[in-house]
Design a protein around this motif. Structure first.
Motif, PDB file in Angstrom:
ATOM      1  N   VAL A 217       0.728  -1.573   0.407  1.00 16.72           N
ATOM      2  CA  VAL A 217       0.206  -0.257  -0.462  1.00 16.72           C
ATOM      3  C   VAL A 217       0.562   1.506  -0.488  1.00 16.72           C
ATOM      4  O   VAL A 217       0.338   1.928  -0.895  1.00 16.72           O
ATOM      5  CB  VAL A 217      -0.826  -0.066   1.403  1.00 16.72           C
ATOM      6  N   SER A 218       2.061   0.546   0.990  1.00 20.25           N
ATOM      7  CA  SER A 218       2.861   2.304   0.570  1.00 20.25           C
ATOM      8  C   SER A 218       3.644   2.726  -0.552  1.00 20.25           C
ATOM      9  O   SER A 218       3.822   3.740  -1.004  1.00 20.25           O
ATOM     10  CB  SER A 218       4.031   1.923   1.736  1.00 20.25           C
ATOM     11  N   HIS A 219       3.536   1.949  -1.661  1.00 19.24           N
ATOM     12  CA  HIS A 219       3.953   2.076  -3.068  1.00 19.24           C
ATOM     13  C   HIS A 219       2.621   2.105  -3.824  1.00 19.24           C
ATOM     14  O   HIS A 219       3.062   1.846  -5.456  1.00 19.24           O
ATOM     15  CB  HIS A 219       4.828   1.401  -3.559  1.00 19.24           C
ATOM     16  N   CYS A 220       1.873   2.425  -3.950  1.00 22.47           N
ATOM     17  CA  CYS A 220       0.746   1.927  -4.859  1.00 22.47           C
ATOM     18  C   CYS A 220      -0.207   3.374  -5.149  1.00 22.47           C
ATOM     19  O   CYS A 220      -0.751   4.035  -5.909  1.00 22.47           O
ATOM     20  CB  CYS A 220      -0.609   1.270  -4.642  1.00 22.47           C
ATOM     21  N   GLY A 221       0.818   4.435  -4.468  1.00 23.60           N
ATOM     22  CA  GLY A 221      -0.248   6.033  -4.904  1.00 23.60           C
ATOM     23  C   GLY A 221      -0.919   6.785  -4.812  1.00 23.60           C
ATOM     24  O   GLY A 221      -1.938   6.703  -5.483  1.00 23.60           O
ATOM     25  N   ALA A 222      -2.074   5.938  -3.572  1.00 27.41           N
ATOM     26  CA  ALA A 222      -3.147   6.110  -2.844  1.00 27.41           C
ATOM     27  C   ALA A 222      -2.679   7.026  -2.294  1.00 27.41           C
ATOM     28  O   ALA A 222      -2.069   7.476  -1.813  1.00 27.41           O
ATOM     29  CB  ALA A 222      -3.337   5.070  -2.340  1.00 27.41           C
ATOM     30  N   GLU A 223      -4.152   8.016  -2.287  1.00 26.87           N
ATOM     31  CA  GLU A 223      -4.104   9.409  -1.257  1.00 26.87           C
ATOM     32  C   GLU A 223      -3.979   8.598   0.137  1.00 26.87           C
ATOM     33  O   GLU A 223      -3.956   7.304   1.077  1.00 26.87           O
ATOM     34  CB  GLU A 223      -5.529   9.328  -1.050  1.00 26.87           C
ATOM     35  N   GLU A 224      -3.438   9.546   0.879  1.00 19.50           N
ATOM     36  CA  GLU A 224      -1.640   8.612   1.870  1.00 19.50           C
ATOM     37  C   GLU A 224      -2.904   8.800   3.140  1.00 19.50           C
ATOM     38  O   GLU A 224      -2.715   7.812   4.072  1.00 19.50           O
ATOM     39  CB  GLU A 224      -1.083  10.248   2.335  1.00 19.50           C
ATOM     40  N   SER A 225      -4.256   9.514   2.937  1.00 17.77           N
ATOM     41  CA  SER A 225      -4.832   9.030   4.109  1.00 17.77           C
ATOM     42  C   SER A 225      -5.944   7.890   4.656  1.00 17.77           C
ATOM     43  O   SER A 225      -6.241   7.237   5.288  1.00 17.77           O
ATOM     44  CB  SER A 225      -5.699  10.889   4.970  1.00 17.77           C
ATOM     45  N   LYS A 226      -6.223   7.506   2.560  1.00 14.74           N
ATOM     46  CA  LYS A 226      -6.535   5.723   3.048  1.00 14.74           C
ATOM     47  C   LYS A 226      -5.360   4.738   3.189  1.00 14.74           C
ATOM     48  O   LYS A 226      -5.623   3.734   3.858  1.00 14.74           O
ATOM     49  CB  LYS A 226      -7.122   6.018   1.526  1.00 14.74           C
ATOM     50  N   ALA A 227      -4.275   5.364   2.217  1.00 13.55           N
ATOM     51  CA  ALA A 227      -3.500   4.001   3.049  1.00 13.55           C
ATOM     52  C   ALA A 227      -2.943   4.030   4.196  1.00 13.55           C
ATOM     53  O   ALA A 227      -2.942   2.659   4.760  1.00 13.55           O
ATOM     54  CB  ALA A 227      -1.969   5.386   2.035  1.00 13.55           C
ATOM     55  N   GLN A 228      -3.260   5.181   4.647  1.00 10.18           N
ATOM     56  CA  GLN A 228      -2.539   5.408   6.535  1.00 10.18           C
ATOM     57  C   GLN A 228      -3.883   4.431   7.226  1.00 10.18           C
ATOM     58  O   GLN A 228      -3.487   3.786   8.482  1.00 10.18           O
ATOM     59  CB  GLN A 228      -2.475   6.903   6.758  1.00 10.18           C
ATOM     60  N   TYR A 229      -4.741   5.011   6.940  1.00 11.77           N
ATOM     61  CA  TYR A 229      -6.264   3.821   7.428  1.00 11.77           C
ATOM     62  C   TYR A 229      -6.041   2.923   6.905  1.00 11.77           C
ATOM     63  O   TYR A 229      -6.305   1.671   7.785  1.00 11.77           O
ATOM     64  CB  TYR A 229      -7.285   4.844   7.032  1.00 11.77           C
ATOM     65  N   PHE A 230      -5.859   2.410   6.392  1.00 13.97           N
ATOM     66  CA  PHE A 230      -5.639   0.513   5.943  1.00 13.97           C
ATOM     67  C   PHE A 230      -4.521   0.040   6.441  1.00 13.97           C
ATOM     68  O   PHE A 230      -4.689  -0.830   7.697  1.00 13.97           O
ATOM     69  CB  PHE A 230      -5.287   0.160   4.394  1.00 13.97           C
ATOM     70  N   LYS A 231      -3.564   1.148   6.943  1.00 14.78           N
ATOM     71  CA  LYS A 231      -2.243   0.495   7.894  1.00 14.78           C
ATOM     72  C   LYS A 231      -3.044   0.211   9.088  1.00 14.78           C
ATOM     73  O   LYS A 231      -2.205  -0.939   9.316  1.00 14.78           O
ATOM     74  CB  LYS A 231      -0.992   1.579   7.445  1.00 14.78           C
ATOM     75  N   GLU A 232      -3.269   1.373   9.377  1.00 14.19           N
ATOM     76  CA  GLU A 232      -3.512   1.272  10.956  1.00 14.19           C
ATOM     77  C   GLU A 232      -4.028   0.529  11.166  1.00 14.19           C
ATOM     78  O   GLU A 232      -4.640  -0.852  12.249  1.00 14.19           O
ATOM     79  CB  GLU A 232      -4.500   2.180  11.213  1.00 14.19           C
ATOM     80  N   VAL A 233      -5.438   0.148  10.480  1.00 12.17           N
ATOM     81  CA  VAL A 233      -6.601  -0.695  11.083  1.00 12.17           C
ATOM     82  C   VAL A 233      -5.590  -2.662  10.465  1.00 12.17           C
ATOM     83  O   VAL A 233      -6.197  -3.278  11.634  1.00 12.17           O
ATOM     84  CB  VAL A 233      -7.960  -0.856   9.974  1.00 12.17           C
ATOM     85  N   LEU A 234      -5.062  -2.831   9.975  1.00 11.89           N
ATOM     86  CA  LEU A 234      -4.573  -3.945   9.258  1.00 11.89           C
ATOM     87  C   LEU A 234      -3.690  -4.749  10.570  1.00 11.89           C
ATOM     88  O   LEU A 234      -3.858  -5.347  11.148  1.00 11.89           O
ATOM     89  CB  LEU A 234      -3.603  -3.819   8.291  1.00 11.89           C
TER      90      LEU A 234
END
Length: 121
Positions: free
Chosen positions: A21-38
């Protein structure tokens, strides 16, 4: 032991999904949310598996008390109460949490946060 292999495989899966997810170019807030929930779900998955093994089949409150008392969870206060209650009361706790992790990954694959192609993801 089998427990060490299980822990290593779950850690590797979470670390890989987080790095993808860190290298997919997604919006930072969405990527951060994914990592935190994971990380929260995998933390609870580990703790629930170990508590279940230690409790030897105890259920409900006994297992939850053991979980909170014996295992350090990462930000459990950020998981909603309804989900915590569902996880504790489920007869298949570990399987439920695995399903939640899979759902999280699929949801974020669909919305473009994870774009790593199979078979890597």
């Amino acid at each position: 032991t089998a427990v060490h292999r299980m822990r290593a495989e779950w850690f590797e899966a979470a670390a890989l999904a987080s790095s993808f997810v860190s290298h997919c170019g997604a919006e930072e807030s969405k990527a951060q949310y994914f990592k935190e929930v994971l990380v929260r779900l995998v933390s609870m998955l580990h703790a629930m598996a170990f508590a279940e093994l230690e409790a030897g089949g105890s259920s409900g409150i006994d297992l939850f008390d053991n979980l909170v008392r014996e295992y350090e969870l990462i930000s459990p206060e950020d998981l909603d109460e309804k989900s915590l209650e569902a996880a504790v009361s489920s007869p298949c706790k570990v399987e439920l949490l695995c399903g939640w992790v899979q759902h999280l990954i699929m949801e974020h694959t669909r919305n473009g946060v994870l774009t790593t192609p199979p078979p890597l993801l």
